[in-house]
Scaffold this motif. Structure first.
Motif, mmCIF file in Angstrom:
data_model
loop_
_atom_site.group_PDB
_atom_site.id
_atom_site.type_symbol
_atom_site.label_atom_id
_atom_site.label_comp_id
_atom_site.label_asym_id
_atom_site.label_seq_id
_atom_site.Cartn_x
_atom_site.Cartn_y
_atom_site.Cartn_z
ATOM 1 N N ILE A 122 0.860 -1.172 0.000
ATOM 2 C CA ILE A 122 0.000 0.000 0.000
ATOM 3 C C ILE A 122 0.903 1.231 0.000
ATOM 4 O O ILE A 122 1.911 1.260 0.699
ATOM 5 C CB ILE A 122 -0.908 0.018 1.244
ATOM 6 C CG1 ILE A 122 -1.839 -1.203 1.257
ATOM 7 C CG2 ILE A 122 -1.720 1.314 1.325
ATOM 8 C CD1 ILE A 122 -2.582 -1.399 2.582
ATOM 9 N N LEU A 123 0.548 2.240 -0.778
ATOM 10 C CA LEU A 123 1.289 3.498 -0.779
ATOM 11 C C LEU A 123 0.402 4.593 -0.210
ATOM 12 O O LEU A 123 -0.746 4.755 -0.632
ATOM 13 C CB LEU A 123 1.716 3.884 -2.195
ATOM 14 C CG LEU A 123 2.365 5.273 -2.359
ATOM 15 C CD1 LEU A 123 3.707 5.333 -1.632
ATOM 16 C CD2 LEU A 123 2.536 5.621 -3.839
ATOM 17 N N SER A 124 0.938 5.365 0.740
ATOM 18 C CA SER A 124 0.235 6.535 1.260
ATOM 19 C C SER A 124 1.027 7.777 0.880
ATOM 20 O O SER A 124 2.162 7.967 1.313
ATOM 21 C CB SER A 124 0.086 6.449 2.780
ATOM 22 O OG SER A 124 -0.589 7.589 3.269
ATOM 23 N N VAL A 133 -0.742 4.174 10.768
ATOM 24 C CA VAL A 133 -0.635 3.311 11.952
ATOM 25 C C VAL A 133 -2.006 2.755 12.321
ATOM 26 O O VAL A 133 -2.160 1.557 12.603
ATOM 27 C CB VAL A 133 -0.012 4.089 13.133
ATOM 28 C CG1 VAL A 133 -0.172 3.316 14.437
ATOM 29 C CG2 VAL A 133 1.469 4.358 12.859
ATOM 30 N N ARG A 134 -3.023 3.619 12.307
ATOM 31 C CA ARG A 134 -4.376 3.142 12.624
ATOM 32 C C ARG A 134 -4.855 2.132 11.594
ATOM 33 O O ARG A 134 -5.512 1.140 11.940
ATOM 34 C CB ARG A 134 -5.346 4.327 12.711
ATOM 35 C CG ARG A 134 -5.099 5.250 13.901
ATOM 36 C CD ARG A 134 -6.252 6.223 14.117
ATOM 37 N NE ARG A 134 -6.456 7.112 12.996
ATOM 38 C CZ ARG A 134 -5.876 8.307 12.861
ATOM 39 N NH1 ARG A 134 -5.035 8.731 13.798
ATOM 40 N NH2 ARG A 134 -6.120 9.072 11.818
ATOM 41 N N LEU A 135 -4.531 2.368 10.318
ATOM 42 C CA LEU A 135 -4.921 1.419 9.278
ATOM 43 C C LEU A 135 -4.254 0.069 9.501
ATOM 44 O O LEU A 135 -4.906 -0.979 9.404
ATOM 45 C CB LEU A 135 -4.543 1.976 7.894
ATOM 46 C CG LEU A 135 -4.799 1.058 6.702
ATOM 47 C CD1 LEU A 135 -6.269 0.672 6.611
ATOM 48 C CD2 LEU A 135 -4.348 1.727 5.402
ATOM 49 N N ALA A 136 -2.967 0.075 9.805
ATOM 50 C CA ALA A 136 -2.247 -1.178 10.055
ATOM 51 C C ALA A 136 -2.856 -1.928 11.230
ATOM 52 O O ALA A 136 -3.037 -3.153 11.196
ATOM 53 C CB ALA A 136 -0.771 -0.887 10.302
ATOM 54 N N LEU A 156 7.438 7.001 13.227
ATOM 55 C CA LEU A 156 8.170 5.818 13.673
ATOM 56 C C LEU A 156 7.927 5.562 15.161
ATOM 57 O O LEU A 156 7.694 4.426 15.579
ATOM 58 C CB LEU A 156 9.664 5.988 13.403
ATOM 59 C CG LEU A 156 10.568 4.853 13.895
ATOM 60 C CD1 LEU A 156 10.162 3.523 13.272
ATOM 61 C CD2 LEU A 156 12.029 5.163 13.597
ATOM 62 N N LYS A 157 7.951 6.633 15.941
ATOM 63 C CA LYS A 157 7.700 6.493 17.376
ATOM 64 C C LYS A 157 6.305 5.932 17.630
ATOM 65 O O LYS A 157 6.111 5.034 18.461
ATOM 66 C CB LYS A 157 7.864 7.851 18.056
ATOM 67 C CG LYS A 157 7.698 7.798 19.566
ATOM 68 C CD LYS A 157 7.845 9.182 20.182
ATOM 69 C CE LYS A 157 7.655 9.067 21.700
ATOM 70 N NZ LYS A 157 7.078 10.253 22.277
ATOM 71 N N LEU A 168 5.140 -0.948 8.343
ATOM 72 C CA LEU A 168 5.363 0.389 7.779
ATOM 73 C C LEU A 168 6.775 0.538 7.244
ATOM 74 O O LEU A 168 7.735 0.055 7.841
ATOM 75 C CB LEU A 168 5.111 1.477 8.841
ATOM 76 C CG LEU A 168 3.707 2.093 8.882
ATOM 77 C CD1 LEU A 168 2.666 1.039 9.203
ATOM 78 C CD2 LEU A 168 3.649 3.215 9.919
ATOM 79 N N ARG A 169 6.884 1.192 6.097
ATOM 80 C CA ARG A 169 8.170 1.601 5.533
ATOM 81 C C ARG A 169 8.096 3.110 5.302
ATOM 82 O O ARG A 169 7.038 3.644 4.971
ATOM 83 C CB ARG A 169 8.457 0.886 4.208
ATOM 84 C CG ARG A 169 8.488 -0.629 4.309
ATOM 85 C CD ARG A 169 9.709 -1.137 5.066
ATOM 86 N NE ARG A 169 9.742 -2.592 5.108
ATOM 87 C CZ ARG A 169 9.170 -3.337 6.048
ATOM 88 N NH1 ARG A 169 8.512 -2.750 7.039
ATOM 89 N NH2 ARG A 169 9.246 -4.647 6.008
#
Length: 326
Positions: A70-72, A82-85, A112-113, A124-125
């Motif tokens: 997925i690209l955001s 983060v919420r989506l993951a 990242l935090k 996440l990347r």
């Protein structure tokens, strides 16, 4: 004097370096969205933008065999990602990666935090790139643009790269702004707003962002020193040109002036007089949009490369073409 691109980048980066919560809005916004926008969205199977992103992420994963990327675009603090993951994991989906694309390293550090705190770093990347010059190196089953397209100067380039990245069964989805550049209003909406301004009490006119009363309505251009709404009015025409809609949910014009961060704090959700005023503006907004007198300035939409057999519309009259300002 027109600012050059590099100076706009500096201004934009500096501004968002300081913004830890991009979603902070006054209570009156949530009154309006829960009463009027949420029921419209629930007809489509979700209640809010996060639900919209999760809905299409699950649709894309179901039609995508094997692991999915997925690209955001313009992910900022990555809180949405983060919420989506977390939502996908909770519902049993584990084989996915979200590439968070942004130019702001400070916001990436916050992202990242947050991902570490929520336990989703393996999903996440972080892709540091300017979406005005980004060149796709991946195929993505889902591409998300959450309140980012109105910051893009080179929309034609970005949409071409999205089309390169998207398989026929993939989705490009956006929640974004499609009004006049710089979050201004077109003359026909300004005419209505000036009449409202003359009739409303002074306490409604205090702008909390400018820290002063606005005795007259000011049609401010927010793109004068940054990328805020820099080509917002080109977003919808170029989406129509490049993609095919499956879901098209346009909404809101006049009402946003009164429920956003500037004037929104003036309205008390426990004051019947304030609520009645917001209700009246919303009804006027809807009537004028359905009449074609003014156009929606906000959009939630899902698109694909090929035409859909079943275009889902918020209202039969509010088609993509009808919502274009002629």
């Amino acid at each position: 004097m027109e600012l050059d691109y590099d100076q706009r980048i500096i201004n934009e980066t500096n501004r968002f370096d300081l913004v830890e919560d991009l979603n902070e809005l006054p209570p009156i916004f949530h009154y309006w969205s829960n009463r009027y926008l949420r029921p419209q969205l629930e007809k489509f199977g979700f209640s809010h933008p996060d639900g919209f992103f999760a809905y299409y992420a699950k649709e894309a994963i179901k039609t995508h065999h094997g692991s999915m990327r997925i690209l955001s675009i313009g992910s900022g603090n990555c809180d949405t990602e983060v919420r989506l993951a977390k939502t996908l994991r909770k519902e049993g989906f584990h084989d996915f990666i979200i590439d968070c694309m942004d130019i702001n390293q400070t916001m990436f550090a916050r992202g990242l935090k947050l991902a570490e705190e929520e336990g989703v770093t393996n999903h996440l990347r972080f892709l540091k790139a300017d979406f005005n010059s980004w060149e796709s190196q991946q195929s993505y089953g889902l591409i998300i643009a959450n309140q980012s397209l109105h910051h893009v100067v080179k929309l034609e380039h970005l949409f071409a790269e999205i089309k390169k990245s998207l398989p026929p069964e993939g989705y490009f989805i956006t929640s974004d702004i499609i009004g006049r550049n710089g979050h201004q209003r077109w003359p026909e909406a300004v005419k209505v707003l000036k009449k409202i301004w003359q009739q409303m009490p002074p306490r409604y006119r205090y702008n909390h962002q400018l820290n002063k009363e606005q005795k007259k309505y000011v049609n401010h251009d927010c793109s004068s020193d940054s990328f805020e709404g820099i080509r917002a009015q080109d977003v919808l025409p170029l989406l129509i040109k490049n993609f095919h809609f499956e879901t098209f949910i346009p909404f809101a014009n006049l009402i946003l002036i009164f429920i956003d961060r500037g004037l929104g704090p003036n309205f008390d959700v426990n004051n019947p007089e304030d609520i009645a005023f917001i209700d009246r503006i919303h009804q006027l907004d809807e009537e004028l949009m359905l009449a074609g007198t003014i156009q929606p300035t906000q959009l939630m939409a899902a698109m694909q490369l090929n035409p859909s057999d079943n275009l889902r519309l918020r209202h039969p009259k509010l088609t993509p073409e009808f919502c274009l300002r002629q």
